[in-house]
Design a protein around this motif. Sequence first.
Motif, PDB file in Angstrom:
ATOM      1  N   TRP A  79       0.851  -1.185   0.000  1.00  0.00           N
ATOM      2  CA  TRP A  79       0.000   0.000   0.000  1.00  0.00           C
ATOM      3  C   TRP A  79       0.886   1.233   0.000  1.00  0.00           C
ATOM      4  CZ3 TRP A  79      -5.089  -0.053  -0.879  1.00  0.00           C
ATOM      5  CH2 TRP A  79      -5.761  -1.268  -0.716  1.00  0.00           C
ATOM      6  N   ARG A  85       0.831   5.317   0.218  1.00  0.00           N
ATOM      7  CA  ARG A  85       0.029   6.485   0.567  1.00  0.00           C
ATOM      8  C   ARG A  85       0.345   7.574  -0.446  1.00  0.00           C
ATOM      9  NH1 ARG A  85      -3.407   7.866   3.657  1.00  0.00           N
ATOM     10  NH2 ARG A  85      -3.173   6.199   5.158  1.00  0.00           N
ATOM     11  N   ARG A 122      -4.767   5.857  -0.371  1.00  0.00           N
ATOM     12  CA  ARG A 122      -3.603   5.016  -0.644  1.00  0.00           C
ATOM     13  C   ARG A 122      -3.934   4.094  -1.808  1.00  0.00           C
ATOM     14  NH1 ARG A 122      -3.784   0.280   3.657  1.00  0.00           N
ATOM     15  NH2 ARG A 122      -6.006   0.229   3.984  1.00  0.00           N
TER      16      ARG A 122
END
Length: 132
Positions: free
Chosen positions: A61, A63, A69
Amino acid sequence: MQDIHEGGCLCGAVRFKTRGKLRELIFCHCSQCRKQTGLYYAATNVLDSDMEIEGSDEITWYRSSGEARRGFCRHCGSALFWKAEGLDYTSILAGAFEKPTALEPGYHIFCADQGDYYEIRDDLPRFAAARD
């Protein structure tokens, strides 16, 4: 009968299954989506409670802003998900679904940020920025 849709990344390390009707496709032309995919996002979404993910440990993930994200396979790099903070749904890139998708085009967002190397040639609604 409930709609079931399946998909995953290029290498198969991440697989997902959704239940229920999927939202129409949103085509996002913002600079972040263009930089991640090379063109623009085509994405639908599903309630988090209606999605199962196999291989979630293989998702990285990133951001990309204070509000959201982006999830991609850490092995093959396939862009898969966009997740806004505090919302109970996840956007899924259309190309990650297996056919038949039954996905319908909806509208374009962030058209003011569109790349200068392509034209939008359909009659779908267009918005300069986000749509409420």
